[in-house]
Design a protein around this motif. Structure first.
Motif, PDB file in Angstrom:
ATOM      1  N   GLY A  71       0.705  -1.333  -0.050  1.00 39.06           N
ATOM      2  CA  GLY A  71       0.052  -0.054  -0.075  1.00 39.06           C
ATOM      3  C   GLY A  71       0.906   1.269   0.088  1.00 39.06           C
ATOM      4  O   GLY A  71       0.197   2.468  -0.023  1.00 39.06           O
ATOM      5  N   TYR A  72       2.169   1.138  -0.177  1.00 38.10           N
ATOM      6  CA  TYR A  72       3.008   2.200  -0.182  1.00 38.10           C
ATOM      7  C   TYR A  72       3.085   2.846  -1.833  1.00 38.10           C
ATOM      8  O   TYR A  72       3.087   2.037  -2.547  1.00 38.10           O
ATOM      9  CB  TYR A  72       4.294   2.107   0.262  1.00 38.10           C
ATOM     10  N   VAL A  73       3.257   4.162  -1.791  1.00 36.07           N
ATOM     11  CA  VAL A  73       3.283   4.753  -3.333  1.00 36.07           C
ATOM     12  C   VAL A  73       4.612   4.315  -3.714  1.00 36.07           C
ATOM     13  O   VAL A  73       5.725   4.472  -3.312  1.00 36.07           O
ATOM     14  CB  VAL A  73       3.084   6.209  -3.223  1.00 36.07           C
ATOM     15  N   LYS A  74       4.590   3.600  -5.203  1.00 37.36           N
ATOM     16  CA  LYS A  74       5.525   2.913  -5.701  1.00 37.36           C
ATOM     17  C   LYS A  74       5.919   3.785  -6.865  1.00 37.36           C
ATOM     18  O   LYS A  74       7.247   4.068  -7.376  1.00 37.36           O
ATOM     19  CB  LYS A  74       5.443   1.721  -6.221  1.00 37.36           C
ATOM     20  N   GLU A  75       5.043   4.320  -7.784  1.00 36.70           N
ATOM     21  CA  GLU A  75       5.141   4.968  -8.652  1.00 36.70           C
ATOM     22  C   GLU A  75       4.308   6.324  -8.905  1.00 36.70           C
ATOM     23  O   GLU A  75       3.105   6.414  -8.382  1.00 36.70           O
ATOM     24  CB  GLU A  75       4.818   4.292 -10.027  1.00 36.70           C
ATOM     25  N   ILE A  76       4.851   7.440  -9.420  1.00 36.95           N
ATOM     26  CA  ILE A  76       4.282   8.608  -9.868  1.00 36.95           C
ATOM     27  C   ILE A  76       4.207   9.025 -11.366  1.00 36.95           C
ATOM     28  O   ILE A  76       5.613   9.307 -11.753  1.00 36.95           O
ATOM     29  CB  ILE A  76       4.728   9.886  -9.194  1.00 36.95           C
ATOM     30  N   ASP A  77       3.452   8.817 -12.130  1.00 35.00           N
ATOM     31  CA  ASP A  77       3.222   9.205 -13.386  1.00 35.00           C
ATOM     32  C   ASP A  77       2.570  10.409 -13.730  1.00 35.00           C
ATOM     33  O   ASP A  77       1.145   9.898 -13.981  1.00 35.00           O
ATOM     34  CB  ASP A  77       3.008   7.910 -14.315  1.00 35.00           C
ATOM     35  N   LEU A  78       2.949  11.550 -13.916  1.00 35.50           N
ATOM     36  CA  LEU A  78       2.345  12.601 -14.291  1.00 35.50           C
ATOM     37  C   LEU A  78       2.925  13.309 -15.642  1.00 35.50           C
ATOM     38  O   LEU A  78       2.652  14.643 -15.996  1.00 35.50           O
ATOM     39  CB  LEU A  78       2.356  13.718 -13.030  1.00 35.50           C
ATOM     40  N   SER A  79       3.325  12.637 -16.295  1.00 33.29           N
ATOM     41  CA  SER A  79       4.027  12.967 -17.732  1.00 33.29           C
ATOM     42  C   SER A  79       3.010  13.365 -18.734  1.00 33.29           C
ATOM     43  O   SER A  79       1.886  12.915 -18.640  1.00 33.29           O
ATOM     44  CB  SER A  79       4.740  11.857 -18.411  1.00 33.29           C
ATOM     45  N   ASN A  80       3.291  14.401 -19.519  1.00 35.84           N
ATOM     46  CA  ASN A  80       2.286  14.878 -20.538  1.00 35.84           C
ATOM     47  C   ASN A  80       0.886  15.392 -19.862  1.00 35.84           C
ATOM     48  O   ASN A  80      -0.078  15.030 -20.617  1.00 35.84           O
ATOM     49  CB  ASN A  80       2.272  13.831 -21.495  1.00 35.84           C
ATOM     50  N   GLN A  81       0.976  15.980 -18.656  1.00 36.03           N
ATOM     51  CA  GLN A  81      -0.284  16.525 -18.122  1.00 36.03           C
ATOM     52  C   GLN A  81      -0.275  17.951 -18.038  1.00 36.03           C
ATOM     53  O   GLN A  81      -1.068  18.842 -17.415  1.00 36.03           O
ATOM     54  CB  GLN A  81      -0.370  16.164 -16.776  1.00 36.03           C
ATOM     55  N   ASN A  82       0.403  18.673 -18.994  1.00 36.90           N
ATOM     56  CA  ASN A  82       0.458  20.239 -18.978  1.00 36.90           C
ATOM     57  C   ASN A  82       0.743  20.938 -17.837  1.00 36.90           C
ATOM     58  O   ASN A  82       0.140  21.854 -17.330  1.00 36.90           O
ATOM     59  CB  ASN A  82      -0.827  20.669 -19.619  1.00 36.90           C
ATOM     60  N   LEU A  83       1.517  20.464 -16.775  1.00 40.48           N
ATOM     61  CA  LEU A  83       1.850  20.695 -15.395  1.00 40.48           C
ATOM     62  C   LEU A  83       2.718  22.087 -15.474  1.00 40.48           C
ATOM     63  O   LEU A  83       3.599  22.119 -16.529  1.00 40.48           O
ATOM     64  CB  LEU A  83       2.601  19.608 -14.691  1.00 40.48           C
ATOM     65  N   THR A  84       2.632  22.916 -14.582  1.00 41.41           N
ATOM     66  CA  THR A  84       3.508  24.079 -14.562  1.00 41.41           C
ATOM     67  C   THR A  84       3.680  24.396 -13.129  1.00 41.41           C
ATOM     68  O   THR A  84       3.328  23.618 -12.245  1.00 41.41           O
ATOM     69  CB  THR A  84       2.626  25.306 -15.072  1.00 41.41           C
ATOM     70  N   GLY A  85       4.862  24.930 -13.063  1.00 38.89           N
ATOM     71  CA  GLY A  85       5.345  25.310 -11.602  1.00 38.89           C
ATOM     72  C   GLY A  85       6.724  24.841 -11.496  1.00 38.89           C
ATOM     73  O   GLY A  85       7.317  24.154 -12.282  1.00 38.89           O
TER      74      GLY A  85
END
Length: 977
Positions: A71-85
Motif C-alpha cells: 500500500g505504499y506509493v511506488k510510482e508517480i506518472d504525471l507525464s504529458n499533463q500540462n503541469l506548470t510550476g
C-alpha cells in the motif's frame, strides 16, 4: 490451562494486527499529505488529473499513482499533463518507497535543488522535455537508477558526470539537447556496460569518441534523428547492436564525418545519405539489410580507403572511379546482388591489400590493373559472372595469400607467373573454363596449402615436381582432362589430407608412395585409366574415403581395405578379384594370395563372426535387463546426418548413452565412449536442447527479436559445433562423423581420443610425464589445426575457446583441436569481424575482450600462446605463485630480465639438452600473447616459427677450455623475442 494459553496467543495476535493496521493507516495518511502537497505545487496547471486527489481518498486510488503490495506509493506518472510550476522535491522525496517519477513533457520550470538526491529509492526518473533552469543536481545517492531521462529539459552549466559512477544498473541515459558547458566525452559512461539507450546529441560533448564506446553493446531501436545535428562529428561507431530502421534523413549534414561504422545491426533502406559524406575515410555497414544502389558520388570520395558493405541487399553497379583517389586499402562488397564491371582503379595508388567481391552478379573481365597490384593479400571474386582470361600477372602477385576466382566463366591458362607467388597459400579456380597445362613453376609457390582446380578444362600431365609443395594439405583436380601418371613425388607432401583426381584420363599405376602420407584422409582416383595392382601400402592409411572405382586396376583387393565404408570403392575394375566382395571374381592362387593365407583369413572370419555374435548377445541381454528402468532414448524419433562414410548404426550410438560409458562432463553436455560392432571406439557428446537457437536472436515477451546477451544455449552450441565441424577435413581437427538429433536432445559422434586432453597429461596425470619431443609435436600439430581453421577453410573459423583441455590426444599423442561449441565462422575480411559474446576460459582470454567487441582470429593466437607457455613451463594458466590478479603471461613476462631467469621457468621435467629448444617455443608464445592484437603473428607464421624450433639431435659434444665453470650473466633482449 491450554485454553488460557490459546486465548493469550490470540490476544497477542489481535494486538499485533491492530498495531500493523494503525501503522499502515499512519503511513498512508503521511503519503496522502505528501501527494496533496504535490497537488498544491501544481495548482496553476491546466489539468484535471488532480480533481479526485482528496484527503478522504486512499493514495493508491489517486490517478497517476501506483502502490506496491503493502500500500505504499511506488510510482508517480504525471507525464504529458500540462503541469506548470516548480518541482516540490521535499514532498516527493518523503515517499520512501517511490521507484518511478515520470514528469516528462510538461511545462515545469525553475531550478531543481539538491533534494532530488534524497529520492534514493528511484529506479526511473523522467524530467525530460520541460523548462528547468540552472544546474542538474548531484544524484549520486540514486545508485539503483535504471533509467534517466533529462533530455531537452533546459539544464545548463556542467552536468555532474561523477554522480553516475555507481549507477552500474543504468540502462537508459538521455541528456541530449541541453545547453551544458563544453566537456570532453565523459569516461564514466564507458563503465555503464548495461546501457541500451545513450542520447547525448547537442549537449556540448566535444573531442574524440573513445574506442571503448564499443563496450556499450546493448543499444537497440533506431538511430535518433537528433544525431544529424552533430555537424562537427568525425567518428561514429554504432557497430554490433540491434539497431533497426533506416539511416536518418539529414545524416548528410555530418559533413566532417571520417569514420562511420554501423555494421552488424538490422538497419535497412538505401544509402543515399552516404553520398554526401565526402570526407569519409572508412565506411563499414556490413551485415545489415541495406538495399538499392551504392551512391555514385562515392566514386569521387577523395579520402575513402576502407569500404565494407558485405551481406546486404545492394543492387546496381559500383562507381567506376571507386577507390582511385586515395591509398585505398580494402573493399568488401561480398554477398550482395551487385552487377556491372569491377571498378578498375581501386589499386591505382598501389596500397590495396584486400579485394573481396564474392557472391554477386559482377560481369565482364577481371581488370588488368590488378595484375600489378603487388600489395594484394586476398583477391576473391568467386561466384559471379566474370568472363575472359585471368590477367597473367595476377597469378604471380608476391604477397597474395588467397586467389579465389571459382564459380565464374573464366577461360585461358595458368601462366608461369605463378612461380613468383611466394606467399600464395590457397588457389581456388573451380567451376570455370580454364584450360592448358599446369605449369611446372607452380612448384615454386612453396607456401601453397590448398589447390582446387576442379571442373575446368586443364590438360596435360601433372608436374612431376608437385611434391616440392611440402605444406600442401589439399589438392583437388577432379573434372579435368589431366593425363599421364600420378607423380610419385606426391608422397613427399607429408601434410596432405585430401587428394581428389577423379574424372580425368590419368594412367599408369597408383604410386605406392601415397601409402606413406601420415595425414591422408580422403583419396579419390575414380573415373580414370589407372592400371596395375592396388598398392598394399594404402592399407596403412586411416582413410575416411577411398574411391578407386572405374579404372583398369587388376589383382587382389587388399583385405585391410575391405569395409562397409569402402563399399563401391572398387567397382568398374573388371580385373580386380576378391574372396569377400560380391561382384568380383575369386582370386586364383597366383593372384597374390596363398592357400595358407586364405585358410588364415577363413579362420579369422569365423572368429570374427563368433565375436560379433557374442557381442550381439551381450547387447541383447543388457537391453533386456534395462527394460522397465530409465526411459530409453530409442523411444524418441531421431534424424541422422552423416558427414563421413560411417560403418555403425544409429542404434549402436543410442545404446552407448548410459552411465557406465560416461567419460567426461562439460558445460555443453556429457561425453560417452561408444564401441560399435566393428570394434571401433567413438566419443559421443549428448546435448539437451534448452532453447531455440535460431540466428542468435531471441524474443523477449513476444517482442521483436533482439540479440541474446547471455551467450549460447546448449542447442546453439550444438548448431555451432555441427556447422563448424561438418565441413572441416584436417588431421589435427577432431573428426565429426555424424549428428543424431531429436526434439529434445542431440548427439555428436566424434573420433575417440584414448589419451585424453593435453590438460590431463600436463596437470593431472603427473606420472605420465610428456617428454619434450612429444610436447613439441603436440604444439606443432595443434598449431597446424588452428592454421587450417584460420587460413584453410572457405571462411576463417574463430575457435574462441582454445585451451589445453580442448586439445585431445590420440593413441600416438597426435593432437586434435576439439570442442567447437563457441566457434564462429567469419567473413573473409577478418580484421573487421567482431564477436559480441565474451567467450573463452579464464586464463586464456585475450585482453582485448575487456575493451572492444571487435575480436578476430588474433584472440585465438593469444589463447594458443598460453597453451605454449603451459607446454614449456608445465604450469597452469592460473597459479597462486604468480601473485594476486596475475596469470601465466604476467609471470613469464616478469622473468625476461636475464637468460638465467628465463631458463629457470622451463619445466624441470624437460632435460637440459632440450631447454634451448623450449625457449625457442617460449619466444613464439610471447609473440602470440602480445597485448595489442595487431602485434601478434598469424597462425601460418606461428607454424613456420615452430617448424624452425624443431628439437635438434645431439651430433657433437664440446667441452669449453675452462671446463664450463664460468658463466656470463647475459642480458635477455625482450625485443628479440
Amino acid at each position: 490451562m491450554a485454553a488460557a494459553v490459546v486465548l493469550r496467543w490470540d490476544f497477542h495476535l489481535l494486538l499485533f494486527s491492530l498495531l500493523c493496521l494503525l501503522s499502515f493507516a499512519a503511513a498512508s495518511d503521511d503519503e496522502v499529505q505528501a501527494l496533496l502537497s504535490i497537488k498544491t505545487a501544481f495548482q496553476n496547471s491546466n489539468t484535471r488529473i488532480f480533481d479526485s486527489w482528496e484527503s478522504e481518498t486512499l493514495a493508491c486510488n489517486f490517478p497517476g499513482i501506483t502502490c506496491d503490495s503493502n500500500g505504499y506509493v511506488k510510482e508517480i506518472d504525471l507525464s504529458n499533463q500540462n503541469l506548470t510550476g516548480s518541482l516540490p522535491l521535499s514532498s516527493i522525496c518523503q515517499l520512501n518507497s517511490l521507484e518511478k517519477l515520470s514528469l516528462g513533457f510538461n511545462n515545469l520550470s525553475g531550478g531543481v535543488g539538491r533534494d532530488l538526491g534524497k529520492c534514493f529509492s528511484l529506479k526511473y526518473l523522467d524530467l525530460g522535455n520541460n523548462f528547468f533552469t540552472g544546474l542538474f543536481p548531484d544524484i549520486s545517492a540514486m545508485s539503483g537508477l535504471v533509467s534517466l531521462y533529462a533530455n531537452c529539459s533546459g539544464f545548463s552549466g556542467t552536468f555532474p558526470w561523477y554522480s553516475l559512477r555507481n549507477m552500474t544498473n543504468l540502462q537508459v541515459l538521455s541528456l541530449g539537447d541541453n545547453p551544458f558547458d563544453r566537456t570532453p566525452f565523459p569516461p564514466v559512461i564507458l563503465n555503464l556496460t548495461k546501457l541500451n539507450w545513450l542520447y547525448l546529441s547537442n549537449c556540448s560533448i566535444e573531442g574524440k569518441i573513445p574506442d571503448e564506446i564499443g563496450n556499450l553493446n546493448y543499444i537497440t531501436g533506431e538511430i535518433p534523428a537528433g544525431i544529424t545535428k552533430l555537424n562537427k562529428l568525425w567518428q561514429l561507431e554504432l557497430y554490433w547492436n540491434d539497431l533497426t530502421g533506416e539511416l536518418p534523413f539529414g545524416l548528410r549534414n555530418l559533413t566532417n564525418l571520417e569514420f562511420f561504422d554501423a555494421s552488424t545491426n538490422r538497419l535497412s533502406g538505401n544509402l543515399s545519405e552516404i553520398g554526401f559524406l565526402n570526407k569519409l575515410k572508412s565506411l563499414q555497414l556490413f551485415e545489415n539489410s541495406f538495399s538499392g544502389e551504392v551512391p555514385a558520388e562515392m566514386g569521387d570520395f577523395k579520402n575513402l580507403v576502407n569500404l565494407s558493405l558485405y551481406m546486404n541487399k545492394l543492387t546496381g553497379q559500383l562507381p567506376h572511379k571507386l577507390g582511385s583517389w586515395a591509398d585505398f586499402h580494402f573493399v568488401d562488397v561480398s554477398e550482395n546482388s551487385l552487377t556491372g564491371a569491377i571498378p578498375p582503379e581501386m589499386c591505382k595508388r598501389g596500397k590495396m591489400t584486400k579485394l573481396l567481391m564474392l557472391q554477386n552478379n559482377f560481369t565482364g573481365e577481371i581488370p588488368d590493373t590488378y595484375a600489378s597490384c603487388t600489395t594484394l593479400i586476398r583477391f576473391r571474386v568467386n561466384k559471379n559472372g566474370l568472363t575472359g582470361p585471368v590477367p597473367g600477372g595476377l597469378w604471380g602477385l608476391p604477397n597474395a595469400e588467397i586467389i579465389d576466382v571459382a564459380d565464374n566463366d573464366l577461360e585461358g591458362p595458368i601462366t608461369s607467373d605463378i612461380g613468383k607467388a611466394n606467399s600464395l597459400a590457397e588457389l581456388f579456380l573451380a567451376n570455370n573454363r580454364l584450360s592448358g597445362e599446369l605449369p611446372p613453376e607452380i612448384s615454386d609457390a612453396s607456401s601453397l596449402v590448398s589447390i582446387d582446380l576442379s571442373n575446368n578444362q586443364f590438360s596435360g600431365e601433372i608436374p612431376a615436381t608437385i611434391g616440392e609443395l611440402r605444406q600442401l594439405s589439399r589438392i583437388q583436380l577432379q573434372g579435368n582432362k589431366f593425363s599421364g601418371p600420378i607423380p610419385d613425388s606426391l608422397g613427399s607432401c607429408r601434410s596432405i589430407n585430401d587428394i581428389d583426381m577423379a574424372d580425368n584420363t590419368l594412367s599408369g599405376q597408383i604410386p605406392a608412395s601415397l601409402g606413406k602420407l601420415p595425414t591422408l584422409n580422403f583419396l579419390n582416383l575414380s573415373k580414370n585409366q589407372l592400371s596395375g595392382p592396388i598398392p598394399d601400402t594404402l592399407s596403412s592409411l586411416r582413410l575416411n574415403l577411398l574411391d578407386l572405382s572405374y579404372n583398369r586396376l587388376s589383382g587382389a583387393i587388399p583385405t585391410s581395405l575391405l569395409s562397409e565404408a569402402n563399399n563401391g570403392s572398387f567397382t568398374g575394375n573388371g580385373n580386380l578379384c576378391s574372396e569377400k566382395v560380391a561382384g568380383f571374381r575369386r582370386c586364383s592362387p597366383d593372384s597374390g594370395m596363398s592357400k595358407n593365407l586364405r585358410m588364415v583369413l577363413f579362420c579369422l572370419t569365423v572368429a570374427t563372426l563368433a565375436m560379433l555374435a557374442s557381442i550381439a548377445g551381450f547387447y541383447y541381454l543388457k537391453k533386456k535387463e534395462g527394460r522397465g528402468g530409465e526411459r530409453s532414448l530409442k523411444e524418441d524419433s531421431w534424424d541422422l546426418k552423416s558427414f563421413h562414410l560411417i560403418a555403425f548404426t544409429e542404434d549402436e550410438i543410442l545404446d552407448s548413452i548410459k552411465q557406465e560409458n560416461l567419460i567426461g562432463r562439460g558445460g555443453s553436455g556429457n561425453v560417452y565412449r561408444a564401441v560399435v560392432s566393428n570394434g571401433k571406439e567413438l566419443a559421443v557428446k549428448h546435448i539437451w536442447h534448452s532453447s531455440d537457437c535460431g540466428s542468435g536472436r531471441k524474443k523477449i515477451n513476444g517482442s521483436t527479436p533482439i540479440l541474446s546477451r547471455r551467450g549460447s544455449s546448449k542447442s546453439c552450441e550444438f548448431e555451432a559445433e555441427v556447422q563448424t565441424l561438418s565441413s572441416i577435413r584436417h588431421i589435427n581437427v577432431v573428426k565429426l562423423y555424424c549428428s543424431i538429433s531429436s526434439e529434445d536432445s542431440s548427439l555428436l559422434v566424434y573420433e575417440y581420443m584414448p589419451n585424453g586432453s593435453l590438460w590431463d597429461r600436463l596437470h593431472v596425470c603427473k606420472k605420465l610425464v610428456l617428454d619434450w619431443e612429444s610436447r613439441y609435436e603436440i604444439a606443432l600439430g595443434a598449431a597446424k589445426g588452428l592454421e587450417y581453421l584460420h587460413h584453410g577453410c572457405d571462411r576463417p573459423v574463430i575457435h574462441r575457446d582454445v585451451k589445453s583441455s580442448n586439445i585431445l590426444l590420440d593413441e600416438h599423442l597426435k593432437p586434435t583441436i576439439a570442442d567447437f561449441g563457441l566457434a564462429k565462422i567469419i567473413q573473409a575480411n577478418s580484421t573487421t569481424e567482431s564477436t559480441q559474446i565474451i567467450a573463452g576460459t579464464h586464463g586464456y582470454i585475450a585482453p582485448e575482450y575487456g575493451y572492444t567487441c571487435k575480436v578476430n582470429e588474433k584472440s585465438d593466437l593469444y589463447s594458443f600462446g598460453v597453451v605454449l607457455m603451459e607446454l614449456v613451463t608445465g604450469k597452469k594458466p592460473i597459479e597462486a605463485e604468480f601473485g594476486e590478479n596475475k596469470d601465466i603471461v604476467d609471470w613469464v613476462c616478469g622473468k625476461l630480465k636475464t637468460k638465467e631467469s628465463v631458463i629457470s621457468i622451463v619445466d624441470l621435467a624437460i632435460p637440459e639438452f632440450y631447454r634451448e629448444n623450449a625457449i625457442k617455443v617460449l619466444k613464439v608464445a610471447i609473440l602470440c600473447t602480445a597485448r595489442l592484437p595487431t602485434l601478434r603473428p598469424t597462425m601460418r607464421t606461428v607454424v613456420q616459427m615452430l617448424e624452425e624450433a624443431q628439437p635438434y639431435q645431439l651430433v657433437s659434444i664440446v667441452v669449453s677450455k675452462d671446463g664450463g665453470g664460468g658463466k656470463k650473466n647475459e642480458s635477455f633482449d625482450n625485443e628479440k623475442l
